[in-house]
Each structure stands twice: as structure tokens, then as C-alpha cells.
Design an enzyme around this catalytic site. Sequence first.
Site: not given
Length: 289
Positions: A222, A122
Site C-alpha cells: 500500500e 497491519e
Amino acid sequence: MRFSTIATLAAAALPYASAYWKGFNVGANNEDGSCKSQQDWENAFNKLKSLPQYITSVRVYASSDCGTLANAVPAALNTGTQLLVGVWTEDSAHYDAEKNALAAAIQQYGHDWIVAISVGSEDLYRGDTDANTLANQIYDVRGMVRQWGVNQDVGHVDTWTAWVDDNNKAVIEASDFIGLDAYPYFQNSKISDASAVFWSAVDATRNQVNAVSPGKWVWVTETGWPVSGPNYGDAVPSVQNAQTYWRSIACAAFDSIHIFWYAFQDYNSSPSFGVFGSDGNAIYDIIQC
């Protein structure tokens, strides 16, 4: 990817409908903040193996932090578990420590325990780096591990909003696989709409990847729904909603896409996405689908 020969050939022929990794994200810290020992890792891996879904794939976030690979790799070898390995890229000293820890684990234990390697997590979503810098780090790590015969995929994990941003095409081009973090909760979704929101994120990412670098796999690295914490727009954390999300997403996705559920345990967090409590028992029913 480390499938059997038959599964590998099938995967090459039909990338979205073959043998799939199914796993959990597992953090390196215990509830009191201490680092997991080898035994702690083994306990977690054995818990996941005991599930009816027989989870033998785990995503770890780092290589050097908290001695992750030093403790998790021997635990993985002892339990027949394979790891999607994380390499943090932020600041040069940390990045070097991560690469050194990965190199040490490979040199000591070989590489059959590796599912794949994620360079960064991220970073694009947070704006911590630019696409070209991150792409070069992916090439750097891939080059490092290839010299020891590691042929598993090397890629990056980020949000779907980062992947569909045209400014980040260089990372798609550099990656062997695309790791997608998709959370309808953070998109203000009602639980009744969550499945559609999730698959929309998957489809949008796949479309962008196919436009930029056709044929690369999109993995869900995720996803999950919190059992507690604040409402996020129309998204309401609760045990019931987390179970609903599990049954609507995990039960289908385990047989249709590479997926690593978030999270095995999620101590002292708000919102908390943990599936297992501090007593080691599942917080909600993950048996039935």
C-alpha cells in the site's frame, strides 16, 4: 510467485531488479456499501487493464468478507487478472471463515490466479496480536495451501514501523515475502519530501529483513496520497499533490519493486485515497510519467 520461467530465474538471481508485480488495491464494496458482484469485479479489472500501464494484478483485502473470492476469482479468470489475496486473522471464527473461503476458491479454480497470500494486515501496527501468534497463523495458512500444490508466497502486510520493531522478528522469519504499507502522508511529510520519506521506509524495512532473514523480498502493498481530507502535519491532501506523488513514486516504483497502489476507489472516506471517482474516470492524470 507466478512469473514466466525466464522471469522466475531472473528474479531468483537478482531480487530487486527483475520482473515486478504492479497493481492496485481494490475494495469489495461499491459506493453504496453493497458487495461487489462478479460483474463489478470484472468492470474494475477491465478498467485497470485498459490503462497504459496495463495493470493485471490486484490486491484484495479478504477472502470471505463480502464474498470477495467467490466473486473476484471468476472475474479474475475472465479478465486475465491475478490476485494478492488477504486472509484476516482477527478472532478465530473470522479466521476460520477466511481460510475456508480461500480453500474453496483453490479447490474450485486451482491456483494460477494467486499472486501471493497475505495472512493479516497491519495487525502488529494496531497491536491486535503478537508476533508469535501471527507467525503461527502464517505457517498454518501456508501448510493448508501447500497440500493443494499452491507454491506462491505466503506472508504478511504491515507498516514499516512494525517491520523494524525487533519484537516482530518472528513474523519476518515466518513470511515468504514482506508486505510494506508506506504512507508519507501519515508521517506528516510535505509533498516535496514525500519521495525521500517513502524510499527511506522501504530501505529501513529491507535492512531489517536482511538482518533477520536475508534474501526475502519486500513488496510495497500500500502507498498513495489522498485527494481530499484533513491535513496531517505538513501533509496536505489535494488532487495536485496526489498526482505529484503518483509521478514521483509510481512511475519509478512500477519498474523497480513489487507495488500495489492504494487505492482504485476509496468511497466515503476521509482522507480519501481513491484514484478513480464514482463515474469511473481517473481523478488525476495517471497516464503521464
